[in-house]
Design an enzyme around this catalytic site. Structure first.
Site, PDB file in Angstrom:
ATOM      1  N   PHE A   1       4.551   3.111   4.070  1.00  0.00           N
ATOM      2  CA  PHE A   1       3.232   2.553   3.775  1.00  0.00           C
ATOM      3  C   PHE A   1       3.408   1.104   3.339  1.00  0.00           C
ATOM      4  O   PHE A   1       3.945   0.837   2.257  1.00  0.00           O
ATOM      5  CB  PHE A   1       2.551   3.399   2.690  1.00  0.00           C
ATOM      6  CG  PHE A   1       2.773   4.865   2.926  1.00  0.00           C
ATOM      7  CD1 PHE A   1       2.320   5.450   4.103  1.00  0.00           C
ATOM      8  CD2 PHE A   1       3.492   5.634   2.025  1.00  0.00           C
ATOM      9  CE1 PHE A   1       2.571   6.784   4.379  1.00  0.00           C
ATOM     10  CE2 PHE A   1       3.749   6.972   2.292  1.00  0.00           C
ATOM     11  CZ  PHE A   1       3.294   7.546   3.467  1.00  0.00           C
TER      12      PHE A   1
ATOM     13  N   ASP B   1       2.956  -1.817   1.691  1.00  0.00           N
ATOM     14  CA  ASP B   1       2.243  -2.297   0.505  1.00  0.00           C
ATOM     15  C   ASP B   1       2.924  -3.571  -0.007  1.00  0.00           C
ATOM     16  O   ASP B   1       3.583  -4.265   0.761  1.00  0.00           O
ATOM     17  CB  ASP B   1       2.236  -1.199  -0.572  1.00  0.00           C
ATOM     18  CG  ASP B   1       3.633  -0.924  -1.113  1.00  0.00           C
ATOM     19  OD1 ASP B   1       4.617  -1.248  -0.406  1.00  0.00           O
ATOM     20  OD2 ASP B   1       3.747  -0.415  -2.236  1.00  0.00           O
TER      21      ASP B   1
ATOM     22  N   ASP C   1      10.037   6.246   1.836  1.00  0.00           N
ATOM     23  CA  ASP C   1       9.016   5.427   1.195  1.00  0.00           C
ATOM     24  C   ASP C   1       8.857   5.782  -0.273  1.00  0.00           C
ATOM     25  O   ASP C   1       8.855   4.916  -1.142  1.00  0.00           O
ATOM     26  CB  ASP C   1       7.673   5.580   1.923  1.00  0.00           C
ATOM     27  CG  ASP C   1       6.580   4.792   1.227  1.00  0.00           C
ATOM     28  OD1 ASP C   1       5.994   5.297   0.248  1.00  0.00           O
ATOM     29  OD2 ASP C   1       6.334   3.639   1.619  1.00  0.00           O
TER      30      ASP C   1
HETATM   31  N1  LIG Z   1       4.566   2.378  -0.168  1.00  0.00           N
HETATM   32  C1  LIG Z   1       3.849   2.976  -1.099  1.00  0.00           C
HETATM   33  N2  LIG Z   1       2.902   2.293  -1.760  1.00  0.00           N
HETATM   34  C2  LIG Z   1       2.200   2.928  -2.712  1.00  0.00           C
HETATM   35  C3  LIG Z   1       2.394   4.262  -3.039  1.00  0.00           C
HETATM   36  C4  LIG Z   1       1.483   4.576  -4.049  1.00  0.00           C
HETATM   37  C5  LIG Z   1       1.289   5.848  -4.804  1.00  0.00           C
HETATM   38  N3  LIG Z   1       1.689   7.018  -4.181  1.00  0.00           N
HETATM   39  C6  LIG Z   1       1.692   8.149  -5.034  1.00  0.00           C
HETATM   40  C7  LIG Z   1       1.584   9.387  -4.328  1.00  0.00           C
HETATM   41  C8  LIG Z   1       2.505  10.286  -4.752  1.00  0.00           C
HETATM   42  C9  LIG Z   1       3.479   9.718  -5.621  1.00  0.00           C
HETATM   43  O1  LIG Z   1       3.635  10.438  -6.780  1.00  0.00           O
HETATM   44  C10 LIG Z   1       2.944   8.313  -5.847  1.00  0.00           C
HETATM   45  O2  LIG Z   1       2.563   8.148  -7.172  1.00  0.00           O
HETATM   46  C11 LIG Z   1       0.757   3.420  -4.295  1.00  0.00           C
HETATM   47  N4  LIG Z   1       1.201   2.432  -3.493  1.00  0.00           N
HETATM   48  C12 LIG Z   1       0.873   1.014  -3.469  1.00  0.00           C
HETATM   49  O3  LIG Z   1       1.679   0.370  -4.445  1.00  0.00           O
HETATM   50  C13 LIG Z   1       0.976  -0.768  -4.962  1.00  0.00           C
HETATM   51  C14 LIG Z   1       0.666  -0.537  -6.411  1.00  0.00           C
HETATM   52  O4  LIG Z   1       1.655  -0.963  -7.220  1.00  0.00           O
HETATM   53  P1  LIG Z   1       1.314  -1.276  -8.775  1.00  0.00           P
HETATM   54  O5  LIG Z   1       0.420  -2.500  -8.774  1.00  0.00           O
HETATM   55  O6  LIG Z   1       2.686  -1.540  -9.391  1.00  0.00           O
HETATM   56  O7  LIG Z   1       0.658  -0.066  -9.319  1.00  0.00           O
HETATM   57  C15 LIG Z   1      -0.329  -0.824  -4.179  1.00  0.00           C
HETATM   58  O8  LIG Z   1      -0.176  -1.622  -3.026  1.00  0.00           O
HETATM   59  C16 LIG Z   1      -0.536   0.629  -3.828  1.00  0.00           C
HETATM   60  O9  LIG Z   1      -1.421   0.790  -2.747  1.00  0.00           O
HETATM   61  C17 LIG Z   1       3.407   4.991  -2.338  1.00  0.00           C
HETATM   62  O10 LIG Z   1       3.666   6.182  -2.552  1.00  0.00           O
HETATM   63  N5  LIG Z   1       4.102   4.297  -1.390  1.00  0.00           N
END
Ligand SMILES: Nc1nc2c(c(CN[C@H]3C=C[C@H](O)[C@@H]3O)cn2[C@@H]2O[C@H](COP(=O)(O)O)[C@@H](O)[C@H]2O)c(=O)[nH]1
Length: 309
Positions: A216, A218, A286
């Site tokens: 994903f 991000d 990821d």
């Molecule tokens: N690649 C990727 N990006 C992810 C996630 C997740 C959450 N997934 C949840 C689902 C199950 C797990 O237990 C995780 O908790 C959020 N994001 C992205 O990160 C950024 C937020 O950062 P900060 O500002 O530091 O909170 C924001 O762009 C957000 O869209 C992921 O899994 N993979």
């Protein structure tokens, strides 16, 4: 060709035409060698912040969550955790909080109140607009329920991502890069992955083609890949990130950061399989990379105002 094939193909195109970001294959080899046959398993919801009741309300929760899962960084104290746990609490207090008719009525201050956030959220107007869009389209085509949307996909992640993108413009995460359309679909893919993770691959989370999903794209994972030596930046891009300069949404730099991350994780996955014989999913890579990133205090990531991630 599925939507995920389009993500892979267009990301590979960017990676082979890039001007600001390089995917370093020796960096990938080093990371894969260190993994010695297995990657650290990170439990979905290892933080314990998500709503879960094993039923359709969980699906509604995850869809609302991923409709708003973007752009936290402009507020230094706000993070994804606040969104996940705030929405969880809101739903526990009021089981109808995410009914399709209610979603269409939220205002910015009400959303803030729901999340117990003391000041305006980043891109708050967009967040509200997207909530309305989700409520209206769910009502018009899916009897108000995200669970109906999921059920209509025949347990296919690819169909789910395509259907979400077709019906909800806010999930159409595309860009045009050097004249080519690039598909990234971060929030649509993470919705499928969240279902799979939350329901542990059963019930609403049973998706036979979960292996087709990419990482994903991000702002956290690209920064982790850069720290690991998998991505290399031009000096201009490095200094823009170091000085926290904003990188415009849709700019070459931004598309390269995201698409090269997808390409790099796919390459990691292929090499991992070739070396160990074990199949690893992009979702698993990821979640591991993301969890490393959010736990690292000094991670410097790029800053883009975007509704897509
Ligand atoms: N690649 C990727 N990006 C992810 C996630 C997740 C959450 N997934 C949840 C689902 C199950 C797990 O237990 C995780 O908790 C959020 N994001 C992205 O990160 C950024 C937020 O950062 P900060 O500002 O530091 O909170 C924001 O762009 C957000 O869209 C992921 O899994 N993979």
């Amino acid at each position: 060709m599925t939507v995920m094939d389009e993500v892979r193909k267009s990301s590979a195109w960017v990676a082979t035409h890039s001007s600001h970001v390089v995917v370093d294959s020796s960096g990938i080899e080093k990371v894969v060698e260190k993994m010695t046959g297995s990657i650290p398993k990170v439990e979905w919801d290892y933080e314990g912040i998500h709503y879960f009741d094993n039923g359709p309300l969980t699906v509604q929760y995850l869809f609302v969550l991923d409709a708003l899962n973007f752009c936290f960084w402009p507020d230094k104290e706000l993070s994804y955790d606040h969104l996940a746990s705030g929405l969880k609490e809101a739903l526990q207090n009021d089981k109808s909080a995410f009914d399709a008719d209610r979603l269409q009525k939220y205002t910015g201050p009400q959303l803030r109140e729901l999340l117990k956030w003391p000041r305006p959220l980043p891109l708050e107007d967009e967040r509200v607009r997207l909530l309305h869009e989700v409520g209206l389209e769910l009502e018009r085509n899916f009897g108000g329920k995200a669970s109906n949307l999921v059920e209509s996909c025949g347990k296919s992640a690819a169909k789910l991502v395509a259907l979400v993108a077709r019906h909800f413009p806010g999930f159409r995460d595309h860009s045009v890069y050097k004249g080519h359309q690039v598909f990234l679909y971060k929030r649509a893919q993470i919705f499928a992955a969240d279902l799979w993770g939350a329901f542990k691959g059963k019930g609403y989370g049973e998706l036979y083609d979960i292996d087709s999903i990419t990482m994903f794209a991000d702002y956290i994972v690209p920064a982790v890949l850069q720290e690991l030596g998998v991505l290399k930046y031009s000096s201009n891009l490095s200094s823009a990130i170091e000085t926290n300069s904003e990188i415009a949404s849709g700019s070459e730099e931004e598309v390269e950061l995201r698409a090269c991350s997808i390409y790099a994780v796919e390459k990691m996955r292929e090499l991992f399989r070739a070396k160990s014989g074990n199949q690893v999913l992009s979702v698993e890579l990821d979640l591991w990379l993301w969890s490393v990133g959010v736990q690292s205090q000094y991670l410097q990531h790029h800053r883009t105002l975007s509704i897509y991630y």
